[in-house]
Design a protein around this motif. Sequence first.
Motif, PDB file in Angstrom:
ATOM      1  N   THR A   2      -5.371  18.508  51.049  1.00 31.17           N
ATOM      2  CA  THR A   2      -3.900  19.697  51.011  1.00 31.17           C
ATOM      3  C   THR A   2      -3.331  19.102  52.342  1.00 31.17           C
ATOM      4  O   THR A   2      -3.642  20.398  52.630  1.00 31.17           O
ATOM      5  CB  THR A   2      -3.830  21.006  50.084  1.00 31.17           C
ATOM      6  OG1 THR A   2      -4.885  20.650  48.613  1.00 31.17           O
ATOM      7  CG2 THR A   2      -2.606  20.917  49.637  1.00 31.17           C
ATOM      8  N   ALA A 112       5.147  19.112  39.485  1.00 32.17           N
ATOM      9  CA  ALA A 112       5.440  20.632  39.352  1.00 32.17           C
ATOM     10  C   ALA A 112       6.730  21.038  38.271  1.00 32.17           C
ATOM     11  O   ALA A 112       7.529  20.629  38.689  1.00 32.17           O
ATOM     12  CB  ALA A 112       5.053  21.125  40.562  1.00 32.17           C
ATOM     13  N   LYS A 114       9.057  23.954  37.485  1.00 28.32           N
ATOM     14  CA  LYS A 114       9.085  25.489  37.677  1.00 28.32           C
ATOM     15  C   LYS A 114       9.681  26.085  37.389  1.00 28.32           C
ATOM     16  O   LYS A 114      10.957  25.752  36.688  1.00 28.32           O
ATOM     17  CB  LYS A 114       8.687  26.230  39.239  1.00 28.32           C
ATOM     18  CG  LYS A 114       7.634  25.323  39.941  1.00 28.32           C
ATOM     19  CD  LYS A 114       6.578  26.347  39.627  1.00 28.32           C
ATOM     20  CE  LYS A 114       4.704  25.199  40.420  1.00 28.32           C
ATOM     21  NZ  LYS A 114       3.553  26.410  40.052  1.00 28.32           N
ATOM     22  N   PHE A 261       3.892  30.702  43.634  1.00 30.49           N
ATOM     23  CA  PHE A 261       3.047  29.467  43.703  1.00 30.49           C
ATOM     24  C   PHE A 261       3.667  29.261  45.843  1.00 30.49           C
ATOM     25  O   PHE A 261       4.996  30.040  45.701  1.00 30.49           O
ATOM     26  CB  PHE A 261       3.435  28.509  43.013  1.00 30.49           C
ATOM     27  CG  PHE A 261       4.936  28.069  43.096  1.00 30.49           C
ATOM     28  CD1 PHE A 261       5.633  29.276  41.577  1.00 30.49           C
ATOM     29  CD2 PHE A 261       5.911  27.277  43.404  1.00 30.49           C
ATOM     30  CE1 PHE A 261       6.775  28.580  41.883  1.00 30.49           C
ATOM     31  CE2 PHE A 261       6.940  26.845  43.608  1.00 30.49           C
ATOM     32  CZ  PHE A 261       7.735  28.090  42.746  1.00 30.49           C
ATOM     33  N   ASP A 264       2.476  24.671  49.706  1.00 33.53           N
ATOM     34  CA  ASP A 264       1.859  23.590  49.176  1.00 33.53           C
ATOM     35  C   ASP A 264       1.251  22.488  47.426  1.00 33.53           C
ATOM     36  O   ASP A 264       1.022  22.400  47.283  1.00 33.53           O
ATOM     37  CB  ASP A 264       0.471  24.116  49.583  1.00 33.53           C
ATOM     38  CG  ASP A 264       0.734  24.336  50.830  1.00 33.53           C
ATOM     39  OD1 ASP A 264       1.332  23.481  51.792  1.00 33.53           O
ATOM     40  OD2 ASP A 264       0.190  25.098  52.039  1.00 33.53           O
ATOM     41  N   ASP A 265       1.451  23.566  46.320  1.00 29.90           N
ATOM     42  CA  ASP A 265       1.310  24.063  45.531  1.00 29.90           C
ATOM     43  C   ASP A 265       2.422  22.439  45.030  1.00 29.90           C
ATOM     44  O   ASP A 265       2.141  21.793  43.426  1.00 29.90           O
ATOM     45  CB  ASP A 265       1.739  24.635  44.504  1.00 29.90           C
ATOM     46  CG  ASP A 265       0.645  25.923  45.264  1.00 29.90           C
ATOM     47  OD1 ASP A 265      -0.263  25.518  45.647  1.00 29.90           O
ATOM     48  OD2 ASP A 265       1.046  27.129  44.404  1.00 29.90           O
TER      49      ASP A 265
END
Length: 933
Positions: A2, A112, A114, A261, A264-265
Amino acid sequence: MTTTFGKGCHLHLIDGSAFIFRAYHALPPLTRKSDGLPIGAVSGFCNMLQRYVDGDHGADAPTHLAVIFDKGSHTFRNDLYDQYKANREAMPEDLRPQIPLTRQATEAFNIACKEIEGYEADDIIATLACQARDAGGRVTIVSSDKDLMQLVGDGVEMLDAMKNRRIDRDGVFEKFGVFPERVVDVQALAGDSVDNVPGAPGIGIKTAALLINEFGDLETLLDRADEIKQPKRRQTLIDMRDQIELSKRLVALDTAMPLDFTLDDLEIRDVVPERLMAFLAEMEFRTLSKRIADRLGVEAPVIPDTPAPEQAQEQAEDVPFDASKYECVRDGQALQAWIDRIRERGWVAVDTETTGLNEMIADLVGISLCVEPGEACYIPLTHRQGASDDLFGSDALAEGQMPLDEALTLLKPVLEDPSILKIGQNMKYDAKIFARHGVAVAPIDDTMLMSYAMHGGEHGHGMDTLSERYLGHTPIPIKPLLGSGKSAITFDKVAIDEATAYAAEDADVTLRLWQLFKPQLHRARVTTVYETLERPLVPVLAEMEMHGVKVDRDVLSRMSNAFAQKMAGLEAEIHELAGENFNVGSPAQLGEILFDKMGLEGGKKGKTGKYSTGADVLEDLATEHELPRRVLDWRQLSKLKSTYTDALQTHINPDTGRVHTSYAITGANTGRLASTDPNLQNIPVRTEEGRRIREAFIAEPGNVLVSLDYSQIELRILAHIADIAALKQAFSDGLDIHAMTASEMFDVPLDEMTPEIRRQAKAINFGVIYGISGFGLARNLRIPRAEAQGFIDRYFERFPGIRRYMDDTIAFAKEHGHVQTLFGRKIHTPEINAKGPHAGFAKRAAINAPIQGTAADVIRRAMVRMPKAIEGLPARMLLQVHDELLFEVAEYAVDDTIAAAREVMEGAADPAVKLDVKLTVDAGQGANWAEAH
DNA sequence: GACATCACG
DNA sequence: GACGTACGTGATGTCC
């Protein structure tokens, strides 16, 4: 691997809701071929995502990426201004079930996904954009929503994905006449009819921009409004200052909301082809899955060309039922062949045969499967050999059966495979049986629940009823196989060939019903009800039932003995008073003693020609005589002893030491649950003596019982549905609602309220929920009928909305044959147009159903969300009693659990329904249920 | 198995 | 004008 988000990073944020609505409106209403599920928007959504992933947008490739969704319809903006987005149209019925699928789609693309409860997607986007910018990165917001334009600048740009147009500072200026930092000022003045932001009347974007450019910013403008030359405009700005400032707070995005979160997630992830293909195949997107498969260089999934619903229906009717075609599966090879067929098909109807009806005790005897109408099998597993008169052989396993473990080992992967749908009739039963063997069946569909959602109130939902009604076929009855009475046998004693014909047919019937019901669900507009209030409840209830509640046998046993002694004493006194011995428990004998022998006043009863000796009758007689009082006392003890202290002990499971009730999801027409074997929804509480039974319901050492119950939920719902301003106000002021009613009705100030007046008002409040009648109220309050009618008239006068609600509801029922709850649950009222005394019943039931049913829906929603809310806490949900949930909680986590559970319960109506009245929940805790309640 | 009774929300 | 009524459940005991 990461990397930390910073300079050189490029974050793309996709406005999920915008994608969904665009997709929905851009495409015709497509449905999934196999079952009629609407999927047009999902299809369009996937297409747009794919085009985006392909880089068909002209923007630099992102290093970080997320799709952001709205969640919950209530946000801080609603608290600022209750009319915010109030004139927004309800979501189309066929879009609603697609919303969760778009989340799944996003995850299938390994992007991702969200959302945060209580916040709009725009706020999340704003917060992320600011974080990214502050970290020195670049941001592209994939949306054309003008509300997001305030974020543009300093490395933040927008991208209209449809038109492939980038929007930078100049683009914003083009649209608003000001640069991004002044956009909210312009919006605050111009308002927004779509979101119902008021703004300043008569001022549009053009004028707003003019003013802002002239004065610099909104605050300066408002402070110096008296300098404006045009008189009307000047007056508006001076008069409407509050409204304009409110508007600014509504349009300004929250750039510092809490996130669970980090940037970086959101680092971009490679797509997992198998996962994406599995999803596309499940949706049955043939063209799209092929196109994407080509792009990824993988094999396109084979999507079986299943018949359209109409054809399926015809097929279901065409294929005759033929028991001789059912296969008896006796070895692993044969079973594997069926498993292959299931995997090919993607679904299977499942039914289990067991030794009894109590799924906590019954043993698994066999399993039947069906993948196609007319083609079903039965897998016998633990049938016993020989006739019941075979003294030695009756316990040995019959020949020609697979070992139970082997069958379950083969079936487990299928039953747990998320891509294979398991169809059942009353799946909670089968799921619990499987769960006891370590198999977690999912996902499921349930024909009983589908019928309940579509036909609640019309008829029962048992398989025989449904088969006869909708398939024109009477299934093989179980009676002749098992016998009845003392000579009845359990299913494991049934000969395997007979069992095969019976059991395989059940799976066959279930599959046919499913094929028939699945497309009808949507046409009947109950997909959402089924998907949110019925189906997801199955695993939740199964969990509660299997966990059970701990009951202290010794406490019950001691109470039983005490009751027995008291009863014996009372019985002797009663016999003494009567002058003869008779069965006190026999209403017939008691009636003769009271009215014939002793010659007391107090009438007869119609049908059976026997005297009525109900509690209300005895209560009246008790003012003058000893005997009826004693009988009432005796009856109370008799009830407590037989139904509770004695019977409850027999329900303590020897393995778990706990009591496991069973909830009937389709038990009540209104949407309420019903509890059976034993009924744990009617444990005494109203009398001191009865309440002590709750002391036997206890928690494990180190734990306590926690009870949360809705306060006056039905009256609150009435206040909302019937739109009674006075009631709503009283609830919002936190008043004693019955006292307030009394004050309003009888012109008594609250500080002069007497318990008696309040009691009468309380009876009237409840009467309204039940579909009030002069007669009923008179009987309940024991007052003359005319007086009761007077109360009702006055009530209608003071709360005119009630009358309107009652009339409207009955009219609706007459026209449509059903009434409905705020969440869309339909309760059919087939008797509403009947003549004679039936009509009265039907009307009152119709008036009550939306209120009781909405309350039932609310707690169902809370229960469905509860597991997630208390995840990680040492707490279990044990019981539901209509407006109460009972938990067992480790002592140290009581406060956390109450907080989490209360939040779910109080917010259970959101976001589907915005109640005018807030729901409040009272909580209690203690070593036993008496203390906790 | 019908009926009466009574426990709960 | 007369019907006969509070709404929704489940379990138990009596009696046929």
